[in-house]
Design a protein around this motif. Structure first.
Motif, PDB file in Angstrom:
ATOM      1  N   THR A 137       0.845  -1.183   0.000  1.00 58.39           N
ATOM      2  CA  THR A 137       0.000   0.000   0.000  1.00 58.39           C
ATOM      3  C   THR A 137       0.885   1.239   0.000  1.00 58.39           C
ATOM      4  OG1 THR A 137      -0.188  -0.455   2.381  1.00 58.39           O
ATOM      5  CG2 THR A 137      -2.109  -0.876   1.045  1.00 58.39           C
ATOM      6  N   GLY A 138       0.451   2.234  -0.754  1.00 59.34           N
ATOM      7  CA  GLY A 138       1.218   3.467  -0.871  1.00 59.34           C
ATOM      8  C   GLY A 138       0.469   4.657  -0.296  1.00 59.34           C
ATOM      9  N   LEU A 139       1.166   5.776  -0.175  1.00 55.36           N
ATOM     10  CA  LEU A 139       0.616   7.018   0.367  1.00 55.36           C
ATOM     11  C   LEU A 139       0.059   6.804   1.770  1.00 55.36           C
ATOM     12  CD1 LEU A 139      -1.171   8.312  -2.852  1.00 55.36           C
ATOM     13  CD2 LEU A 139       0.982   9.112  -1.895  1.00 55.36           C
ATOM     14  N   THR A 140       0.767   5.992   2.555  1.00 55.54           N
ATOM     15  CA  THR A 140       0.300   5.620   3.885  1.00 55.54           C
ATOM     16  C   THR A 140       1.024   6.356   5.003  1.00 55.54           C
ATOM     17  OG1 THR A 140       1.904   3.805   3.846  1.00 55.54           O
ATOM     18  CG2 THR A 140      -0.360   3.289   3.186  1.00 55.54           C
ATOM     19  N   LEU A 170       8.497  -1.074   6.348  1.00 59.97           N
ATOM     20  CA  LEU A 170       8.160  -2.275   7.094  1.00 59.97           C
ATOM     21  C   LEU A 170       7.230  -3.141   6.257  1.00 59.97           C
ATOM     22  CD1 LEU A 170       7.368  -0.743  10.617  1.00 59.97           C
ATOM     23  CD2 LEU A 170       9.539  -1.734   9.827  1.00 59.97           C
ATOM     24  N   ALA A 171       7.333  -4.448   6.440  1.00 62.21           N
ATOM     25  CA  ALA A 171       6.447  -5.378   5.746  1.00 62.21           C
ATOM     26  C   ALA A 171       5.867  -6.357   6.752  1.00 62.21           C
ATOM     27  CB  ALA A 171       7.207  -6.142   4.654  1.00 62.21           C
ATOM     28  N   GLY A 172       4.571  -6.592   6.667  1.00 61.33           N
ATOM     29  CA  GLY A 172       3.915  -7.582   7.499  1.00 61.33           C
ATOM     30  C   GLY A 172       3.951  -8.938   6.827  1.00 61.33           C
ATOM     31  N   VAL A 173       4.121  -9.988   7.624  1.00 57.10           N
ATOM     32  CA  VAL A 173       4.175 -11.363   7.109  1.00 57.10           C
ATOM     33  C   VAL A 173       3.011 -12.142   7.718  1.00 57.10           C
ATOM     34  CG1 VAL A 173       5.528 -13.484   7.014  1.00 57.10           C
ATOM     35  CG2 VAL A 173       6.670 -11.267   6.816  1.00 57.10           C
ATOM     36  N   ILE A 206       0.988 -17.702   2.029  1.00 58.68           N
ATOM     37  CA  ILE A 206       1.767 -16.699   2.747  1.00 58.68           C
ATOM     38  C   ILE A 206       1.566 -15.351   2.055  1.00 58.68           C
ATOM     39  CG2 ILE A 206       4.116 -15.899   3.254  1.00 58.68           C
ATOM     40  CD1 ILE A 206       3.386 -18.114   5.053  1.00 58.68           C
ATOM     41  N   HIS A 207       1.435 -14.293   2.848  1.00 59.10           N
ATOM     42  CA  HIS A 207       1.348 -12.937   2.305  1.00 59.10           C
ATOM     43  C   HIS A 207       2.440 -12.077   2.929  1.00 59.10           C
ATOM     44  CE1 HIS A 207      -2.648 -13.018   0.188  1.00 59.10           C
ATOM     45  NE2 HIS A 207      -2.666 -14.160   0.850  1.00 59.10           N
ATOM     46  N   VAL A 208       3.126 -11.337   2.087  1.00 58.05           N
ATOM     47  CA  VAL A 208       4.069 -10.316   2.535  1.00 58.05           C
ATOM     48  C   VAL A 208       3.523  -8.991   2.029  1.00 58.05           C
ATOM     49  CG1 VAL A 208       6.418  -9.414   2.398  1.00 58.05           C
ATOM     50  CG2 VAL A 208       6.036 -11.897   2.502  1.00 58.05           C
ATOM     51  N   HIS A 209       3.149  -8.122   2.961  1.00 56.53           N
ATOM     52  CA  HIS A 209       2.498  -6.867   2.593  1.00 56.53           C
ATOM     53  C   HIS A 209       3.351  -5.685   3.038  1.00 56.53           C
ATOM     54  CE1 HIS A 209      -0.989  -4.562   1.269  1.00 56.53           C
ATOM     55  NE2 HIS A 209      -0.787  -3.771   2.314  1.00 56.53           N
ATOM     56  N   PHE A 210       3.735  -4.845   2.082  1.00 54.06           N
ATOM     57  CA  PHE A 210       4.605  -3.694   2.333  1.00 54.06           C
ATOM     58  C   PHE A 210       3.738  -2.491   2.715  1.00 54.06           C
ATOM     59  CE2 PHE A 210       6.743  -6.611  -0.465  1.00 54.06           C
ATOM     60  CZ  PHE A 210       8.029  -6.669   0.056  1.00 54.06           C
ATOM     61  N   PHE A 211       4.099  -1.864   3.846  1.00 45.86           N
ATOM     62  CA  PHE A 211       3.241  -0.833   4.426  1.00 45.86           C
ATOM     63  C   PHE A 211       3.541   0.579   3.942  1.00 45.86           C
ATOM     64  CE2 PHE A 211       2.881  -4.033   7.992  1.00 45.86           C
ATOM     65  CZ  PHE A 211       1.533  -4.318   7.772  1.00 45.86           C
ATOM     66  N   GLY A 212       4.556   0.772   3.115  1.00 43.56           N
ATOM     67  CA  GLY A 212       4.790   2.087   2.535  1.00 43.56           C
ATOM     68  C   GLY A 212       5.906   2.873   3.215  1.00 43.56           C
ATOM     69  N   THR A 213       6.297   3.964   2.565  1.00 39.53           N
ATOM     70  CA  THR A 213       7.396   4.796   3.053  1.00 39.53           C
ATOM     71  C   THR A 213       7.178   6.241   2.637  1.00 39.53           C
ATOM     72  OG1 THR A 213       9.808   5.004   3.146  1.00 39.53           O
ATOM     73  CG2 THR A 213       8.851   4.508   1.004  1.00 39.53           C
TER      74      THR A 213
END
Length: 330
Positions: free
Chosen positions: A89-92, A171-174, A278-285
């Motif tokens: 997800t972007g713009l977070t 950060l990325a959630g697993v 499995i999901h790896v979700h990137f939380f943005g920067t």
């Protein structure tokens, strides 16, 4: 007491899991992968701390030595890479709209606000709903499957046709999807989401193309409560010199969306609740060297570090050879 999990692979190929509590690191007996450990925890109705405790204490590990030897691999993987989903997800993050807005404002000069700024402001207004309520949905993108996940120290390779290979420290959630379709968060990792910002800048509708790139995870999976504040450093090394460096912030206090809201809008799709995936979700920067006018080149080394993670994430940049692709009719 903070639990971090790492995955270890000997030169022979033998796998194991390392658990660290504060400054103590030891192998987890009888467990080869983090997925196997998490599956045990789900089946037993316990958490990862309990699952590690149930395995007993293994041999002590010198993490620094193992990391230097290259035996520490990505903290998550799947036996079938097609069942590992990379998304983000972007713009977070507070401030994340500035760089994106710069990229798109020239193409939308006649508008009062770009679509990026509108989406960011909507997130600021509704991205942190109270528990039990639906919040504003974020920008979402797909990055690929497990074949795109790069280990710490391995090259981040941009395609031959790429216009840019740029870092995104975040950060990325697993997550592991349980047998009944419940998403279980195993923890979070330091991450380099890695994108093609030149392609994205050309036309915002090419964002999907710009995100179909590899990504790297830091060595450690931090288990437990998500940190409210993470402060780290992102840098690029070229040869013996530091080409660029800048601090970055993450954690919910620095974000326009809550972690819970980002998770809710990802896992609301039944497609993403397939048992065993499995999901790896990137939380943005909010921090990019590209926004500061940096142009990377093959051989540059990305380096990201941040507490509470104890090991850095380093990856050299490489470019793939051009591949001839021909579609054949049957």
């Amino acid at each position: 007491m903070s639990l971090r999990l790492l995955q270890h692979r000997k030169p022979s190929g033998a796998r194991s899991v390392i658990a660290t509590f504060d400054d103590r690191a030891a192998f987890v007996p009888g467990v080869e992968t983090v997925v196997a450990l998490a599956s045990r925890a789900i089946a037993a109705g316990t958490d990862l701390v309990g699952a590690v405790a149930a395995c007993g204490a293994g041999d002590a590990v010198d993490l620094a030595a193992e990391f230097a030897a290259g035996t520490i691999i990505a903290p998550i993987d799947h036996a079938d890479p097609a069942h590992l989903v990379l998304s983000g997800t972007g713009l977070t993050h507070l401030g994340s709209a500035e760089g994106r807005d710069k990229m798109h404002r020239a193409a939308a000069a006649a508008e009062a606000k770009t679509d990026s700024m509108r989406m960011f402001l909507e997130g600021v207004e509704g991205g942190k709903p109270v528990a039990g309520q639906a919040g504003q949905q974020p920008e979402w993108f797909y990055k690929g499957d497990g074949s795109q996940l790069v280990a710490p120290g391995a090259p981040l390779t941009m395609p031959a046709f790429a216009q840019d290979g740029g870092e995104e420290p975040e950060l990325a959630g697993v997550y592991l999807i349980g047998p009944d379709g419940t998403p279980f968060r195993l923890g979070i990792c330091l991450a380099n989401e890695f994108s093609d910002h030149v392609t994205e800048r050309h036309n915002y509708l090419w964002l999907a193309h710009s995100k179909l790139r590899q990504a790297a995870l830091g060595p450690e999976l931090l288990v437990g409560a998500l940190p409210d504040h993470v402060e780290g450093m992102s840098r690029i090394r070229r040869g013996d010199a530091v080409l660029w460096e800048k601090p970055f912030l993450s954690g919910e206090s620095n974000m326009s969306h809550s972690f819970a809201n980002l998770e809710a809008h990802h896992f609301k799709y039944a497609l993403f609740r397939r048992p065993g995936d499995i999901h790896v979700h990137f939380f943005g920067t909010a921090t990019l060297s590209f926004s500061d006018g940096v142009s990377t080149q093959a051989g540059d080394v990305f380096e990201i570090e941040a507490a509470p993670f104890t090991l850095p994430l380093r990856n050299p940049l490489a470019r793939a050879e051009a591949a001839a692709v021909s579609v054949q009719a049957l």
